[in-house]
Enzyme design. Structure first.
Site, PDB file in Angstrom:
ATOM      1  N   SER A 268     -23.677  24.923  31.958  1.00 24.57           N
ATOM      2  CA  SER A 268     -23.503  24.279  33.258  1.00 24.57           C
ATOM      3  C   SER A 268     -23.121  22.830  33.052  1.00 24.57           C
ATOM      4  O   SER A 268     -23.413  22.233  32.015  1.00 24.57           O
ATOM      5  CB  SER A 268     -24.798  24.419  34.069  1.00 24.57           C
ATOM      6  N   LYS A 269     -22.442  22.277  34.082  1.00 24.13           N
ATOM      7  CA  LYS A 269     -22.029  20.878  34.018  1.00 24.13           C
ATOM      8  C   LYS A 269     -23.222  19.984  33.746  1.00 24.13           C
ATOM      9  O   LYS A 269     -23.090  18.891  33.227  1.00 24.13           O
ATOM     10  CB  LYS A 269     -21.470  20.429  35.373  1.00 24.13           C
ATOM     11  N   ARG A 270     -24.392  20.448  34.169  1.00 22.49           N
ATOM     12  CA  ARG A 270     -25.577  19.606  34.052  1.00 22.49           C
ATOM     13  C   ARG A 270     -26.281  19.704  32.699  1.00 22.49           C
ATOM     14  O   ARG A 270     -27.153  18.916  32.392  1.00 22.49           O
ATOM     15  CB  ARG A 270     -26.558  19.930  35.192  1.00 22.49           C
TER      16      ARG A 270
END
Ligand code: GLU
Length: 503
Positions: A268-270
């Site tokens: 995920s981008k996070r």
């Protein structure tokens, strides 16, 4: 995968593009998409366009835009047309092209290929529920497709603001994906979709095909996460051919595989390992990072059955056939990414390692800005000591800190001191200091000879026990570059002062 149709039409030069949204920090998935599109364009001697998809003012921001441009430059993925460099089809920020999208939307309306729909969110939800309950497809049911002007006027009078929906022709959609081969979406799965919101904001399903058509994009490589929008995009191209937007052709699409992170989840981008800027901060080389990103779904063809994971950008471009992209999810492995980066550090001439290290030493405030010549020379002399030992440039900062730090700021790792500089260790340090103080010539060979004579032969210590206390006293840590070379670079007076300081 084998292509049923060749990936490239020889009579038409390749134009590929990268069009990220400037939200948050640039991430690894984006860079992989940019790299594959860039490598594809370069492999075919085509053009690479860098466009910015910033149509959503509530999410996009300038800082994120600046970072994207910065990181593309750092990576060395150069673009022939696009933001900052310009070109014949600009502007290249979608926020500056709103009139273009409004015009295309109007032409689609005028041609009867799109229509205004006035349904409220509640009405849509209710009908969707009902469709689900009856096992019918739950997309838009086309209720406002054929409103009469009177019906439209009545909705307007109620104060309703319409969205613009594209009229999806009722047919199956088949296209030959560059990565996955032929894919078909049944007519039931693609309903009329919104191209312009009620507030007038165009959606990417309109803006990207519009720009792709107007910019002559021939190949779209993008993430698998938006595969389901492809039939809609293709339908728009077919509509554009009717209203004269672009040259009437449809680009080829290729969908790059998902990247999986830890625990078999999509990266995920996070996730921290997604943060592209973090790699630069830690001292990954752009060529090392790109090499690793290339392996997320692609590999260099084996030569004589031998696979090779470490390669440069030129080799990547030379070999980049999109048909070799593997449609299966790729696994992100940070340890492998670091190992490959370390290999790239070792491939650089040591002088260049020193040059690449300089900004990291400046960030750590171990070398000033501008750098003074003596410190640059010291770094050049120290680089060979770490060249073979680091996977990231910042590791060299930690290993060589003892050479650059002001004497007042020099500290010794407490745990290492406790283990190495007890009473016995201090005795060793004292003997080392006395032997080194006598030395006529201060060079690696003389230092080594003096310490061996005094500690190993004189005190009868095993080498590991002999040199540990000296290492910790002088470099501040048990983990440091080769000892005798380090002392030579540190110089006699600083070495003796540090040995005295621990007594
Ligand atoms: N901004 C979109 C993305 O990064 C690109 C969409 C497209 O390639 O058409 O996923």
């Amino acid at each position: 995968m084998t292509d049923t149709v060749p990936a490239v039409d020889a009579s038409k030069p390749v134009v590929a593009r990268f069009c990220p949204s400037p939200t948050g920090n640039p991430h690894v998935g984006m860079a992989r998409t940019a790299l594959f599109s860039w490598a594809f364009a370069r492999h075919h001697g085509g053009k690479f366009v860098f466009r910015i998809e910033d149509t959503d003012a509530s999410r996009d921001n300038q800082e994120s835009y600046d970072l994207l441009v910065d990181v593309m430059r750092w990576l060395g993925l150069d673009w022939d047309e696009g933001v900052e460099v310009g070109g014949d089809h600009g502007p290249y920020r979608q926020s500056e092209r709103m009139d273009v999208y409004a015009d295309v939307a109007q032409r689609l309306l005028d041609a009867g290929l799109a229509y205004k729909a006035y349904d409220t969110a509640d009405e849509l939800e209710e009908r969707r529920e009902a469709a689900r309950a009856e096992g019918r497809p739950s997309g838009y049911d086309g209720l406002h497709r054929d409103l009469t002007p009177e019906q439209q006027a009545a909705y307007e009078a109620e104060g309703r603001k319409p969205v613009i929906r594209f009229k999806m022709p009722a047919k199956d959609w088949t296209f030959d994906d560059l990565v996955r081969g032929p894919i078909t979406f049944g007519a039931d799965n693609v309903q009329d979709f919104v191209i312009v919101r009620a507030n007038g904001q165009p959606l990417y399903t309109l803006t990207n095909p519009t720009d792709d058509a107007l910019m002559g994009i021939t190949h779209v490589l993008r993430g698998e996460d938006i595969l389901s929008s492809t039939p809609r995009q293709i339908a728009l191209y077919e509509a554009f051919a009717q209203i004269g937007v672009g040259d009437g052709s449809t680009p080829r699409f290729g969908h790059l595989p998902y990247v999986m992170g830890q625990g078999n989840r999509k990266l995920s981008k996070r996730d921290p390992e997604s943060n592209l800027l973090g790699y630069r901060e830690q001292g990954f080389l752009p060529e090392g990072l790109l090499n690793y990103l290339a392996l997320l779904g692609w590999s260099l063809p084996a030569v004589d059955g031998v696979e090779r994971d470490v390669f440069g950008l030129a080799e990547l471009v030379e070999a980049f056939e999109v048909s070799r992209v593997n449609p299966n999810p790729a696994r992100f492995d940070l340890a492998k990414c670091e190992a490959i980066n370390g290999d790239h550090i070792r491939l650089l001439p040591v002088e260049e390692v020193a040059e690449r290290l300089l900004p990291y030493f400046q960030t750590a405030e171990l070398i000033g800005t501008p750098a003074d010549d003596a410190q640059v020379a010291l770094l050049a002399a120290a680089a060979p000591l770490v060249h073979e030992r680091i996977a990231k440039l910042t590791e060299a900062v930690d290993m060589l800190r003892f050479l650059f730090v002001d004497d007042d700021d020099f500290t010794i790792d407490e745990a290492d001191a406790a283990k190495n500089l007890d009473e016995k260790g201090q005795g060793t340090a004292r003997a080392a200091r006395d032997a080194l103080a006598e030395l006529e010539t201060w060079d690696t060979a003389s230092i080594e000879a003096a310490l061996r004579a005094s500690l190993v032969d004189g005190l009868g210590l095993k080498p590991r026990l002999a040199f540990g206390p000296v290492r910790v006293a002088v470099t501040g840590s048990r983990i440091s570059p080769p000892l005798f070379e380090s002392l030579e670079l540190l110089g006699r007076s600083r070495t003796l002062a540090r040995l005295s300081a621990v007594l």
